[in-house]
Structure formats: structure tokens, C-alpha cells
Design a protein around this motif. Structure first.
Motif, PDB file in Angstrom:
ATOM      1  N   MET A   1       0.835  -1.194   0.000  1.00 35.26           N
ATOM      2  CA  MET A   1       0.000   0.000   0.000  1.00 35.26           C
ATOM      3  C   MET A   1       0.873   1.250   0.000  1.00 35.26           C
ATOM      4  O   MET A   1       1.966   1.237   0.540  1.00 35.26           O
ATOM      5  CB  MET A   1      -0.903   0.000   1.237  1.00 35.26           C
ATOM      6  CG  MET A   1      -1.492   1.350   1.545  1.00 35.26           C
ATOM      7  SD  MET A   1      -2.575   1.342   2.970  1.00 35.26           S
ATOM      8  CE  MET A   1      -4.088   0.867   2.196  1.00 35.26           C
ATOM      9  N   ARG A   2       0.348   2.285  -0.662  1.00 29.85           N
ATOM     10  CA  ARG A   2       1.057   3.564  -0.638  1.00 29.85           C
ATOM     11  C   ARG A   2       0.095   4.649  -0.146  1.00 29.85           C
ATOM     12  O   ARG A   2      -1.048   4.725  -0.600  1.00 29.85           O
ATOM     13  CB  ARG A   2       1.541   3.884  -2.058  1.00 29.85           C
ATOM     14  CG  ARG A   2       2.297   5.197  -2.114  1.00 29.85           C
ATOM     15  CD  ARG A   2       2.738   5.550  -3.512  1.00 29.85           C
ATOM     16  NE  ARG A   2       3.041   6.957  -3.528  1.00 29.85           N
ATOM     17  CZ  ARG A   2       4.246   7.482  -3.705  1.00 29.85           C
ATOM     18  NH1 ARG A   2       5.271   6.709  -3.938  1.00 29.85           N
ATOM     19  NH2 ARG A   2       4.415   8.791  -3.672  1.00 29.85           N
ATOM     20  N   ASP A   4      -0.146   8.759   0.396  1.00 30.37           N
ATOM     21  CA  ASP A   4       0.426  10.093   0.188  1.00 30.37           C
ATOM     22  C   ASP A   4      -0.375  11.071   1.033  1.00 30.37           C
ATOM     23  O   ASP A   4      -1.603  11.162   0.874  1.00 30.37           O
ATOM     24  CB  ASP A   4       0.340  10.478  -1.285  1.00 30.37           C
ATOM     25  CG  ASP A   4       1.315   9.671  -2.137  1.00 30.37           C
ATOM     26  OD1 ASP A   4       2.502  10.025  -2.160  1.00 30.37           O
ATOM     27  OD2 ASP A   4       0.879   8.677  -2.746  1.00 30.37           O
ATOM     28  N   ARG A  78       0.582   7.700 -10.690  1.00 33.14           N
ATOM     29  CA  ARG A  78      -0.130   6.429 -10.417  1.00 33.14           C
ATOM     30  C   ARG A  78      -1.632   6.704 -10.281  1.00 33.14           C
ATOM     31  O   ARG A  78      -2.048   7.856 -10.186  1.00 33.14           O
ATOM     32  CB  ARG A  78       0.417   5.746  -9.153  1.00 33.14           C
ATOM     33  CG  ARG A  78       0.186   6.502  -7.871  1.00 33.14           C
ATOM     34  CD  ARG A  78       1.039   5.973  -6.753  1.00 33.14           C
ATOM     35  NE  ARG A  78       2.460   6.218  -6.996  1.00 33.14           N
ATOM     36  CZ  ARG A  78       3.031   7.421  -6.854  1.00 33.14           C
ATOM     37  NH1 ARG A  78       2.324   8.485  -6.498  1.00 33.14           N
ATOM     38  NH2 ARG A  78       4.307   7.582  -7.103  1.00 33.14           N
ATOM     39  N   TYR A  80      -5.029   6.487  -8.136  1.00 28.57           N
ATOM     40  CA  TYR A  80      -5.412   6.432  -6.717  1.00 28.57           C
ATOM     41  C   TYR A  80      -6.814   5.845  -6.551  1.00 28.57           C
ATOM     42  O   TYR A  80      -7.714   6.161  -7.320  1.00 28.57           O
ATOM     43  CB  TYR A  80      -5.339   7.835  -6.102  1.00 28.57           C
ATOM     44  CG  TYR A  80      -3.895   8.224  -5.851  1.00 28.57           C
ATOM     45  CD1 TYR A  80      -3.262   7.843  -4.676  1.00 28.57           C
ATOM     46  CD2 TYR A  80      -3.161   8.898  -6.818  1.00 28.57           C
ATOM     47  CE1 TYR A  80      -1.921   8.143  -4.461  1.00 28.57           C
ATOM     48  CE2 TYR A  80      -1.819   9.203  -6.611  1.00 28.57           C
ATOM     49  CZ  TYR A  80      -1.214   8.823  -5.429  1.00 28.57           C
ATOM     50  OH  TYR A  80       0.109   9.104  -5.216  1.00 28.57           O
ATOM     51  N   GLN A 105      -4.834   0.072  -2.760  1.00 28.60           N
ATOM     52  CA  GLN A 105      -3.416   0.142  -3.153  1.00 28.60           C
ATOM     53  C   GLN A 105      -2.810   1.510  -2.868  1.00 28.60           C
ATOM     54  O   GLN A 105      -1.782   1.632  -2.224  1.00 28.60           O
ATOM     55  CB  GLN A 105      -3.291  -0.108  -4.671  1.00 28.60           C
ATOM     56  CG  GLN A 105      -3.239  -1.562  -5.050  1.00 28.60           C
ATOM     57  CD  GLN A 105      -2.111  -2.290  -4.341  1.00 28.60           C
ATOM     58  OE1 GLN A 105      -0.964  -1.866  -4.418  1.00 28.60           O
ATOM     59  NE2 GLN A 105      -2.431  -3.351  -3.623  1.00 28.60           N
ATOM     60  N   ASN A 106      -3.441   2.544  -3.414  1.00 29.09           N
ATOM     61  CA  ASN A 106      -2.910   3.907  -3.323  1.00 29.09           C
ATOM     62  C   ASN A 106      -3.974   4.863  -2.810  1.00 29.09           C
ATOM     63  O   ASN A 106      -5.069   4.917  -3.367  1.00 29.09           O
ATOM     64  CB  ASN A 106      -2.460   4.397  -4.707  1.00 29.09           C
ATOM     65  CG  ASN A 106      -1.395   3.512  -5.314  1.00 29.09           C
ATOM     66  OD1 ASN A 106      -0.420   3.158  -4.652  1.00 29.09           O
ATOM     67  ND2 ASN A 106      -1.585   3.135  -6.563  1.00 29.09           N
TER      68      ASN A 106
END
Ligand code: SAH
Length: 224
Positions: A1-2, A4, A78, A80, A105-106
């Protein structure tokens, strides 16, 4: 997982991610957390990210342009799953929302500050709004850290004992039973005998009973 996280006060987010479970999760490569300072995305000469409210009134408002530029730069890299604005009037964070988010994931978490963000950010740039409770904080940073913590600890491999998150409160609609550690007696205050009995089946029954009792007493709504 990312994850931001966008903020005008990045320092507020340093410590929650540099210790304990959240740090270990990053060190193990199970999650990437990037904190983005809005300031470099400002195009005005003082690099400000907020301005006075149209129509007057106390408190500054975070401008749309730096937020848009920052989100666009991230989206160019990427896709989101969600762009979440931390907001006192958003959906109330719950274990089930944390579970849902842990499968993504994002994610972008946008932190407001001062009076909040220009309404057009909420109308056009974000996909979801989450609140951590019916009270007002000075900024979204602590709220974003709460969301991130509740989500990251659910990622497989983050907690050493894989069953640990599952036995926490709310996960199965129940409050967790009480826990004890050494010494078995302190100031005459004793640990329940059953926990020292070594009788695993009885211990499990006791935990189940305690869990039910607590749930009925403290969160009766969970069982209904
Ligand atoms: N004027 C707004 C409050 C702004 S508080 C109002 O009355 O609704 C400043 C920022 O803190 C918000 O933009 C939001 O990002 C964050 N914030 C405050 N309380 C919050 C909460 N309970 N949950 C999530 N974020 C919160």
C-alpha cells in the motif's frame, strides 16, 4: 500500500510515522508513506498556501491551486483508489472503514488547516471525506495519522502476531477482554485465577464471557 499525505505543516506528521509499528511497517516495505508539503506547489512569490476568506470572517482558507497542483502531480505518477479529505463533517471513521481502506493500493489523505480548504477542492478534487469524531481539531494532520495508523496495522505482516488485529475490539463486533501481565499480584491486586490456570479451554471461555460482558456494558449497539 502507498499513502500520500498532503499538508501545509509536514512536521506535524513526522513523529507518528517514525516509531513503533508504523515505522516497522515501512521498514518491512509493507507500506510506503510519503508526506507532501504544499508550499512548493504554491505559485505565488511568498509560497503561501492560504488566503483570506471571500465574504470576510475570521480565519484563513487553504487555496485550491497548490492542492490541485500537488494532487495532479501525484495522479500523473499512479492511479489512486481514493483521494480523501480529512474533515469534521465527513463519514465517521470506524473499524469497518479502516478494514475497507486497508484493501486499497494507493490513497491520498489531504489535511486541511485553519478554516479548512476552498470548497471547490471538496467539490472537484476529492473522492471521499473522513472525520475522526464530532469535534474540531486545528488541522487534519493528527486525523490523517489516526486514519493511517488504523489502516496500516491491518496490513498483512505488519503486526507480528497475525491474529492480533483480529482479536482487537470492534473487529468481530465485540469489545476485547481485559488483559494482564506480570506480576500476578501487585499491592494485593490479583490477576484472575483462570488466566494462571494453564487450562486453555477455560481461559478461552473466560475471555469470551468477558468480551460479551464488556460489549453489553460499553457498546450495547455493537451486538444488535
Ligand atoms: N471550519 C471547519 C473546521 C476546520 S478545522 C468547520 O467548522 O467544519 C481545520 C482542519 O482540521 C479541517 O480542514 C480538517 O482537515 C481538520 N479537522 C478538524 N477536525 C477534524 C476531525 N474531527 N476529523 C478530521 N479532520 C478534522
Amino acid at each position: 500500500m502507498r499513502l500520500d499525505i498532503i499538508t501545509c505543516l509536514p512536521r506535524l506528521l513526522e513523529s507518528p510515522f517514525s516509531d513503533s509499528i508504523l515505522k516497522r511497517a515501512q521498514d518491512k516495505g509493507l507500506v510506503t508513506v510519503k508526506i507532501h508539503d504544499l508550499r512548493p506547489y504554491s505559485t505565488n512569490k511568498h509560497r503561501t498556501t492560504d488566503d483570506y476568506a471571500f465574504g470576510g470572517g475570521a480565519g484563513m482558507v487553504m487555496m485550491i491551486e497548490p492542492i490541485d497542483r500537488c494532487i495532479s502531480a501525484l495522479k500523473a505518477e499512479r492511479t489512486y483508489d481514493d483521494i480523501i479529505y480529512m474533515s469534521p463533517d465527513g463519514e465517521l471513521l470506524s473499524q469497518s472503514i479502516a478494514n475497507q481502506l486497508s484493501l486499497k493500493q494507493n490513497l491520498i489523505l489531504l489535511c486541511g488547516h485553519y478554516k479548512g480548504v476552498d470548497e471547490r477542492v471538496r467539490q472537484h478534487l476529492i473522492t471521499r471525506e473522513i472525520s475522526i469524531g464530532d469535534y474540531v481539531l486545528s488541522g487534519g494532520e493528527l486525523a490523517a495519522a489516526v486514519v493511517a495508523d488504523s489502516v496500516i496495522r491491518l496490513l498483512p505482516g505488519v503486526l507480528n502476531d497475525e491474529t492480533s488485529a483480529l482479536s482487537d475490539s470492534f473487529q468481530d463486533g465485540m469489545i476485547a477482554p481485559p488483559v494482564y501481565t506480570r506480576p500476578a499480584e501487585y499491592n494485593g491486586w490479583k490477576v484472575p485465577d483462570v488466566l494462571l490456570s494453564g487450562h486453555q479451554a477455560k481461559i478461552e471461555d473466560w475471555k469470551q464471557e468477558q468480551s460479551l460482558k464488556r460489549t453489553k456494558e460499553r457498546r450495547p449497539g455493537l451486538t444488535s
